[in-house]
Design a protein around this motif. Structure first.
Motif, PDB file in Angstrom:
ATOM      1  N   ALA A 164       0.917  -1.246  -0.062  1.00 19.41           N
ATOM      2  CA  ALA A 164       0.146  -0.073  -0.029  1.00 19.41           C
ATOM      3  C   ALA A 164       0.911   1.254  -0.059  1.00 19.41           C
ATOM      4  O   ALA A 164       1.931   1.220   0.550  1.00 19.41           O
ATOM      5  CB  ALA A 164      -0.848  -0.088   1.251  1.00 19.41           C
ATOM      6  N   GLY A 165       0.152   2.193  -0.490  1.00 14.53           N
ATOM      7  CA  GLY A 165       0.941   3.630  -0.372  1.00 14.53           C
ATOM      8  C   GLY A 165       2.415   3.506  -0.906  1.00 14.53           C
ATOM      9  O   GLY A 165       2.797   2.779  -1.906  1.00 14.53           O
ATOM     10  N   PRO A 166       3.505   4.374  -0.333  1.00 18.33           N
ATOM     11  CA  PRO A 166       4.663   4.506  -0.913  1.00 18.33           C
ATOM     12  C   PRO A 166       5.453   3.172  -1.009  1.00 18.33           C
ATOM     13  O   PRO A 166       6.589   2.772  -1.541  1.00 18.33           O
ATOM     14  CB  PRO A 166       5.310   5.236  -0.229  1.00 18.33           C
ATOM     15  CG  PRO A 166       4.682   5.572   1.089  1.00 18.33           C
ATOM     16  CD  PRO A 166       3.173   5.137   0.758  1.00 18.33           C
ATOM     17  N   GLY A 167       5.026   2.015  -0.292  1.00 20.33           N
ATOM     18  CA  GLY A 167       5.811   1.067  -0.118  1.00 20.33           C
ATOM     19  C   GLY A 167       5.475  -0.035   1.292  1.00 20.33           C
ATOM     20  O   GLY A 167       6.281  -0.548   1.928  1.00 20.33           O
ATOM     21  N   PHE A 168       4.297   0.340   1.886  1.00 19.97           N
ATOM     22  CA  PHE A 168       4.165  -0.272   3.197  1.00 19.97           C
ATOM     23  C   PHE A 168       3.618  -1.692   2.823  1.00 19.97           C
ATOM     24  O   PHE A 168       2.957  -1.942   1.692  1.00 19.97           O
ATOM     25  CB  PHE A 168       2.933   0.412   3.833  1.00 19.97           C
ATOM     26  CG  PHE A 168       2.953   1.538   4.463  1.00 19.97           C
ATOM     27  CD1 PHE A 168       3.931   2.082   5.417  1.00 19.97           C
ATOM     28  CD2 PHE A 168       2.612   2.725   3.720  1.00 19.97           C
ATOM     29  CE1 PHE A 168       4.228   3.003   5.871  1.00 19.97           C
ATOM     30  CE2 PHE A 168       2.725   4.128   4.207  1.00 19.97           C
ATOM     31  CZ  PHE A 168       3.544   4.314   5.293  1.00 19.97           C
ATOM     32  N   ILE A 169       4.106  -2.815   3.564  1.00 20.85           N
ATOM     33  CA  ILE A 169       3.446  -4.100   3.320  1.00 20.85           C
ATOM     34  C   ILE A 169       2.457  -4.549   4.396  1.00 20.85           C
ATOM     35  O   ILE A 169       2.650  -4.440   5.532  1.00 20.85           O
ATOM     36  CB  ILE A 169       4.632  -5.191   3.407  1.00 20.85           C
ATOM     37  CG1 ILE A 169       5.849  -4.675   2.280  1.00 20.85           C
ATOM     38  CG2 ILE A 169       4.103  -6.454   3.249  1.00 20.85           C
ATOM     39  CD1 ILE A 169       7.103  -5.761   2.561  1.00 20.85           C
ATOM     40  N   ASN A 170       1.253  -4.641   3.656  1.00 20.71           N
ATOM     41  CA  ASN A 170      -0.037  -5.110   4.867  1.00 20.71           C
ATOM     42  C   ASN A 170       0.228  -6.621   5.052  1.00 20.71           C
ATOM     43  O   ASN A 170       0.363  -7.231   3.880  1.00 20.71           O
ATOM     44  CB  ASN A 170      -1.155  -4.678   4.122  1.00 20.71           C
ATOM     45  CG  ASN A 170      -1.390  -3.134   4.016  1.00 20.71           C
ATOM     46  OD1 ASN A 170      -0.673  -2.320   4.708  1.00 20.71           O
ATOM     47  ND2 ASN A 170      -2.167  -2.659   3.166  1.00 20.71           N
ATOM     48  N   ILE A 171      -0.026  -7.119   6.130  1.00 18.61           N
ATOM     49  CA  ILE A 171       0.110  -8.392   6.395  1.00 18.61           C
ATOM     50  C   ILE A 171      -1.238  -8.960   7.065  1.00 18.61           C
ATOM     51  O   ILE A 171      -1.800  -8.151   8.012  1.00 18.61           O
ATOM     52  CB  ILE A 171       1.122  -8.566   7.677  1.00 18.61           C
ATOM     53  CG1 ILE A 171       2.409  -7.861   7.066  1.00 18.61           C
ATOM     54  CG2 ILE A 171       1.428 -10.238   8.029  1.00 18.61           C
ATOM     55  CD1 ILE A 171       3.624  -7.767   8.515  1.00 18.61           C
ATOM     56  N   HIS A 172      -1.860  -9.867   6.203  1.00 25.05           N
ATOM     57  CA  HIS A 172      -2.839 -10.435   6.764  1.00 25.05           C
ATOM     58  C   HIS A 172      -2.739 -11.847   7.469  1.00 25.05           C
ATOM     59  O   HIS A 172      -2.119 -12.618   6.954  1.00 25.05           O
ATOM     60  CB  HIS A 172      -3.817 -10.549   5.681  1.00 25.05           C
ATOM     61  CG  HIS A 172      -4.237  -9.357   5.156  1.00 25.05           C
ATOM     62  ND1 HIS A 172      -5.479  -8.536   5.309  1.00 25.05           N
ATOM     63  CD2 HIS A 172      -3.570  -8.765   4.053  1.00 25.05           C
ATOM     64  CE1 HIS A 172      -5.315  -7.529   4.413  1.00 25.05           C
ATOM     65  NE2 HIS A 172      -4.237  -7.562   3.857  1.00 25.05           N
ATOM     66  N   LEU A 173      -3.117 -12.316   8.644  1.00 21.70           N
ATOM     67  CA  LEU A 173      -2.786 -13.380   9.334  1.00 21.70           C
ATOM     68  C   LEU A 173      -3.667 -14.668   8.835  1.00 21.70           C
ATOM     69  O   LEU A 173      -4.919 -14.377   8.317  1.00 21.70           O
ATOM     70  CB  LEU A 173      -3.221 -13.216  10.874  1.00 21.70           C
ATOM     71  CG  LEU A 173      -1.927 -12.419  11.429  1.00 21.70           C
ATOM     72  CD1 LEU A 173      -2.619 -12.316  13.113  1.00 21.70           C
ATOM     73  CD2 LEU A 173      -0.538 -12.651  11.422  1.00 21.70           C
ATOM     74  N   LYS A 174      -3.309 -15.739   9.057  1.00 23.28           N
ATOM     75  CA  LYS A 174      -3.751 -16.840   8.673  1.00 23.28           C
ATOM     76  C   LYS A 174      -4.902 -17.450   9.879  1.00 23.28           C
ATOM     77  O   LYS A 174      -4.424 -17.437  11.041  1.00 23.28           O
ATOM     78  CB  LYS A 174      -2.899 -18.126   8.489  1.00 23.28           C
ATOM     79  CG  LYS A 174      -2.292 -18.268   7.002  1.00 23.28           C
ATOM     80  CD  LYS A 174      -1.908 -19.440   6.802  1.00 23.28           C
ATOM     81  CE  LYS A 174      -1.485 -19.885   5.451  1.00 23.28           C
ATOM     82  NZ  LYS A 174      -0.375 -20.297   5.141  1.00 23.28           N
ATOM     83  N   LYS A 175      -5.981 -17.775   9.578  1.00 25.86           N
ATOM     84  CA  LYS A 175      -6.989 -18.084  10.635  1.00 25.86           C
ATOM     85  C   LYS A 175      -6.506 -19.359  11.258  1.00 25.86           C
ATOM     86  O   LYS A 175      -6.574 -19.708  12.454  1.00 25.86           O
ATOM     87  CB  LYS A 175      -8.269 -18.420  10.227  1.00 25.86           C
ATOM     88  CG  LYS A 175      -9.089 -17.139   9.995  1.00 25.86           C
ATOM     89  CD  LYS A 175     -10.785 -17.327   9.351  1.00 25.86           C
ATOM     90  CE  LYS A 175     -11.099 -15.715   8.991  1.00 25.86           C
ATOM     91  NZ  LYS A 175     -12.255 -15.803   8.188  1.00 25.86           N
ATOM     92  N   THR A 176      -5.889 -20.175  10.677  1.00 24.79           N
ATOM     93  CA  THR A 176      -5.374 -21.544  11.154  1.00 24.79           C
ATOM     94  C   THR A 176      -4.162 -21.238  12.146  1.00 24.79           C
ATOM     95  O   THR A 176      -3.540 -22.141  12.869  1.00 24.79           O
ATOM     96  CB  THR A 176      -4.584 -22.272  10.123  1.00 24.79           C
ATOM     97  OG1 THR A 176      -4.001 -21.528   9.155  1.00 24.79           O
ATOM     98  CG2 THR A 176      -5.803 -23.117   9.353  1.00 24.79           C
ATOM     99  N   PHE A 177      -3.642 -20.061  11.900  1.00 21.68           N
ATOM    100  CA  PHE A 177      -2.456 -19.545  13.120  1.00 21.68           C
ATOM    101  C   PHE A 177      -3.201 -19.035  14.186  1.00 21.68           C
ATOM    102  O   PHE A 177      -2.594 -19.337  15.333  1.00 21.68           O
ATOM    103  CB  PHE A 177      -1.791 -18.482  12.366  1.00 21.68           C
ATOM    104  CG  PHE A 177      -0.635 -17.890  13.245  1.00 21.68           C
ATOM    105  CD1 PHE A 177       0.384 -18.531  13.683  1.00 21.68           C
ATOM    106  CD2 PHE A 177      -0.577 -16.439  13.676  1.00 21.68           C
ATOM    107  CE1 PHE A 177       1.229 -18.122  14.560  1.00 21.68           C
ATOM    108  CE2 PHE A 177       0.202 -16.083  14.537  1.00 21.68           C
ATOM    109  CZ  PHE A 177       1.360 -16.708  14.954  1.00 21.68           C
ATOM    110  N   VAL A 178      -4.335 -18.234  14.097  1.00 25.02           N
ATOM    111  CA  VAL A 178      -4.841 -17.754  15.290  1.00 25.02           C
ATOM    112  C   VAL A 178      -5.615 -18.848  16.223  1.00 25.02           C
ATOM    113  O   VAL A 178      -5.530 -18.744  17.491  1.00 25.02           O
ATOM    114  CB  VAL A 178      -5.807 -16.482  14.728  1.00 25.02           C
ATOM    115  CG1 VAL A 178      -6.645 -16.009  15.928  1.00 25.02           C
ATOM    116  CG2 VAL A 178      -4.892 -15.389  13.974  1.00 25.02           C
TER     117      VAL A 178
END
Ligand code: ARG
Length: 668
Positions: A164-178
C-alpha cells in the motif's frame, strides 16, 4: 517447514558448527599449553580466554535461539507467541535474504491501526531505500517491498501480503495460525510471552515516612509499583518489593522526647497511641517553642544513633504504630509481600560506603561537608554533613550498593515521584562511577510519575485545604461506589455479600485504574465522578463488561468444565468478520505485555483492555451466542464456538485485571 523455524534452525546449526570449531581451537591451544608444562587455569593465554568467552557467548545464544524456535512453533508449553516478534523474525529473514549487502537492515513491523491496512504492517521499505541509497543504489520503496514479499516463503502464519502507498506491506494473518492460540488460552490459561532469562528484580515502592501522613504521592507509588511487580511476576521474573520507609532521622528525637513525657512507662507498657499524626504535630509545636525540649530532642537523636536500647525501644514502638496504619491501607489495596526495609536498615552500611567513596578519591570537602560530584549533573551529593551525620543521598547510595551486591538484583526499579528525578540520577551516576554496576547488564531505573491534582487542577487538597488522608480517600471511594451501585438498583438483585464484593471491587478498582490508565509521567486529576463513570475507559466500564461476558456462558448453562471440554474439541470458525476481529484482538495480548516490559507504562495495558472490550461489544452486537425463543424466552441454540470466543476474551481481561490489581466479580 515454516521458514521462520527453518531460518532459526539454519542459524542454530551454523552456531553449533562455530562452537565445534571453537572447541577444537580450545583443545588445540590447551594441548600446546600442556606441552609447555603450563596447564594451570590462571595461566591461560589471553587468546584462549577470548575464545572461551566467545564460546560462552555462543552457548548462550544457542540456548536463546532454541528457546525461540520452541516459542515460534507454539510448542513451548509455558508461553504464548508475541505476534510482533514472530513477524519481525519472518520479515527479518526475508529482508536479509533480499538485501544481503546491508549489514544492519531496518526491520520495522507494527500492528495496523486500521483494518483496511491488514492486521500488521511491515514498514521497512522506506528505511531500506535510504540505506541502499547510502550504498549508491537507487531503488524505489515499492520495488523494495515487492522484493521483500518475494523472499517471504510459504508459511503457517501469513495468509496474504499486499503493498500500500509508497511501500507499506500489509500483513493478513491466517485463521489457522490464530485458532490454536485461542484454544491454548482456553485450555492452558493466559500465558505470558517468552522473555528469555529470568531476572531478579527489586522494586522500591510505596515508601512513606514514619509518623507522617502517607499521602497521594505514596498512593501512586504503591499502585504503580504493585502493578509493575505483578506484570514482572507474570512473565516469570523473581520479584523483591521493598518499602523504603523514612524511618530514621532527626524527627525521631522530638517524637521520642514527647513520648517520654506523655507515656513515661513506655518501656513496660505499650502506649495506647492511636493517632500518630496528631502526636507528631504536638511534638513539632513543642520542638519549635520549648528550648529545653529541643535540646533533649537533639540529645535523644545522638542516643538513638548510638543504639541505646531504651531509645531503640521507643523508636521501634513509634515505627510499629505507624506501620500498623500503613498495613491497613496495604490490606485494602490487596498488597502483600511488601518488605518493610526503611532507611534505618542502611545505617550500619553507610560507614563502609563513605570509606569506599573516600578511598576512591571521590569525596571533596565543602564547608565542612563531604560532597561527591557525579557525571551529568552539576549538583553534588552530600555524603557526610558537617556534623558528621548522613543524608538521604548517603542512605540511597548504601541502598543501591546493597541491592546490587548483596541482593544481587539484576534490575533495580525505583517507583518514586518525578520530583525526585535529580536525586535518583545522582545516585545512579554515583553508583556507576563507583563501579557498582554496569548499565549494559543491570537495569537500574527511576519509574517516575506526576502529581495528583484536585478537580480545580491545583494540588490535591480537602475542601478545608488540608492534605487528603489516604484512609479517608479510600473510605469515600467505598461510599461513592455503594451509591453508584444503588443508583443502578444493584442492591435489589445482589445478595448482601455480592453487593459488598462489588462495592470493594468498584471502589479500590476505580482508584487504581484511574491512576494506571494515564501515562504515569503526567499529572492527573483525581475525580470520583469521572472514575466511577460506567462509560469510557474506566474500571467500572471494564468490570461491567467482564461480568456481562461471564454471564453469557451462565445463560447457556455451561460451567468451566463444559467450556474446557469444548475448547479441546470445537474448532472456532472465525467466519464472521467481527469474530475474526475479536480473535485478532485477543491474541495481541502478549505483544502488549512485551511492549510494557520495555517502558513500564501500564496505561498501555489499560488502553488494550478498553479496546478489547469495545471490540467484544462490536462482536456481541451482531453475533448471537445464545439464541432464545422470543415467546418463551427459553434457550433454543447455543453457538459453542462463539461462547469460546467470549470465554477467551474474559480470560484475557481477567489476566489484565489481575496485573492491574483489579478484582473482578462475576455478578455486579
Ligand atoms: N520516603 C521517601 C519520600 O517520602 C521516598 C523514598 C523513595 N525511595 C528511595 N529509595 N529514595 O519521599
Amino acid at each position: 517447514m515454516d521458514p521462520t523455524v527453518s531460518g532459526f534452525l539454519s542459524r542454530a546449526v551454523q552456531q553449533e558448527a562455530d562452537i565445534a570449531r571453537l572447541k577444537a581451537d580450545i583443545a588445540r591451544l590447551q594441548n600446546s599449553k600442556m606441552q609447555d608444562g603450563s596447564d594451570e587455569e590462571d595461566q591461560v593465554s589471553p587468546e584462549l580466554q577470548k575464545l572461551r568467552a566467545a564460546n560462552d557467548k555462543l552457548k548462550f545464544r544457542i540456548t536463546h535461539l532454541k528457546r525461540n524456535i520452541e516459542a515460534e512453533k507454539g510448542q513451548s508449553d509455558d508461553c504464548m507467541p508475541d505476534i510482533n516478534e514472530v513477524l519481525k523474525d519472518v520479515f527479518g529473514d526475508a529482508i536479509r535474504a533480499a538485501f544481503p549487502d546491508l549489514a544492519d537492515p531496518v526491520i520495522a513491523v507494527t500492528t495496523s491501526q486500521q483494518q483496511r491496512f491488514g492486521d500488521y504492517q511491515c514498514n521497512s521499505a522506506m528505511g531500506l531505500a535510504q540505506q541502499l541509497k547510502a550504498l549508491g543504489q537507487k531503488v524505489a520503496p515499492r520495488e523494495i517491498a515487492q522484493n521483500i514479499i518475494s523472499h517471504v516463503g510459504e508459511n503457517d502464519i501469513i495468509d496474504k501480503l499486499d503493498i500500500a502507498g509508497p511501500g507499506f506491506i500489509n500483513i493478513h494473518l491466517k485463521k489457522t495460525f490464530v485458532c490454536p492460540i485461542l484454544n491454548k488460552i482456553l485450555t492452558r490459561g493466559v500465558l505470558p510471552p517468552s522473555v528469555g532469562e529470568k531476572k531478579k528484580v527489586i522494586i522500591d515502592m510505596s515508601s512513606p515516612n514514619i509518623a507522617k501522613e502517607m499521602h497521594v504521592g505514596h498512593l501512586r507509588s504503591t499502585i504503580i509499583g504493585e502493578s509493575i511487580s505483578r506484570l514482572l511476576e507474570f512473565v516469570g521474573h523473581n520479584i523483591l518489593k521493598l518499602n523504603h520507609l523514612g524511618d530514621w532521622g532527626t524527627q525521631f528525637g522530638m517524637l521520642i522526647a514527647h513520648l517520654e513525657d506523655q507515656f513515661p512507662n513506655y518501656r513496660e507498657e505499650s502506649p495506647p497511641l492511636q493517632d500518630l499524626q496528631t502526636f507528631y504535630k504536638a511534638s513539632k509545636v513543642r520542638f519549635d517553642n520549648e528550648e529545653e525540649f529541643k535540646k533533649r530532642a537533639y540529645a535523644l537523636v545522638v542516643r538513638l544513633q548510638a543504639h541505646d536500647p531504651d531509645i531503640i525501644k521507643a523508636w521501634k514502638l513509634i515505627c510499629e504504630i505507624s506501620y500498623r496504619e500503613f498495613n491497613k491501607i496495604y490490606d485494602k489495596l490487596d498488597i502483600h509481600n511488601l518488605i518493610p526495609r526503611g532507611e534505618s536498615f542502611y545505617q550500619d552500611l553507610m560507614g563502609d560506603v563513605v570509606k569506599e567513596l573516600d578511598g576512591k578519591g571521590f569525596l571533596e570537602f565543602d564547608e565542612g561537608r563531604k560532597i561527591m560530584f557525579v557525571p551529568d549533573t552539576t549538583i553534588p551529593m552530600t555524603i557526610v554533613k558537617s556534623d558528621g551525620g548522613y543524608t538521604y543521598d548517603t542512605s540511597d547510595m548504601a541502598a543501591i550498593r546493597q541491592r546490587l551486591h548483596d541482593e544481587k538484583g539484576d534490575w533495580i526499579l525505583y517507583v518514586i515521584d518525578a520530583g525526585q528525578g535529580v536525586h535518583m540520577q545522582c545516585v545512579f551516576s554515583g553508583a556507576k562511577k563507583a563501579g557498582w554496576y554496569d548499565p549494559t547488564k543491570n537495569r537500574v531505573e527511576h519509574i517516575g510519575f506526576g502529581v495528583v491534582l484536585g478537580e480545580d487542577k491545583k494540588k490535591f487538597k480537602t475542601r478545608s485545604g488540608d492534605t487528603v488522608k489516604l484512609k479517608d480517600l479510600l473510605d469515600e471511594g467505598l461510599k461513592r461506589a455503594l451509591d453508584k451501585l444503588k443508583e443502578k438498583g444493584r442492591h435489589e438483585v445482589l445478595s448482601p455479600e455480592e453487593l459488598e464484593a462489588a462495592q470493594q471491587s468498584v471502589a479500590y478498582g476505580c482508584i487504581k485504574y484511574a491512576d494506571l490508565c494515564h501515562n504515569r509521567v503526567n499529572d492527573y486529576v483525581f475525580s470520583f465522578d469521572r472514575m466511577l463513570d460506567d462509560k469510557g475507559n474506566t474500571a467500572v466500564y471494564l468490570l461491567y463488561a467482564y461480568t456481562r461476558i461471564k454471564s453469557i456462558a451462565r445463560l447457556a448453562k455451561l460451567d468451566q468444565e463444559a467450556i474446557t471440554k469444548a475448547a479441546a474439541s470445537v474448532a472456532v470458525s472465525l467466519d464472521h468478520e467481527k469474530e475474526w476481529k475479536l480473535a485478532k484482538c485477543i491474541i495481541k495480548f502478549p505483544s502488549i505485555i512485551t511492549k510494557i516490559l520495555d517502558d513500564l507504562y501500564m496505561h498501555t495495558l489499560c488502553e488494550y483492555l478498553y479496546e478489547l472490550s469495545t471490540t467484544f461489544t462490536e462482536f456481541y452486537d451482531v453475533c448471537y451466542c445464545v439464541e432464545k425463543d422470543k415467546q418463551t424466552g427459553e434457550v433454543v441454540k447455543v453457538n459453542m464456538d462463539r461462547i469460546l470466543l467470549c470465554e477467551a476474551t474474559a480470560a484475557v481481561m481477567s489476566k489484565g485485571f489481575s496485573i492491574l490489581g483489579l478484582k473482578e466479580v462475576s455478578k455486579m
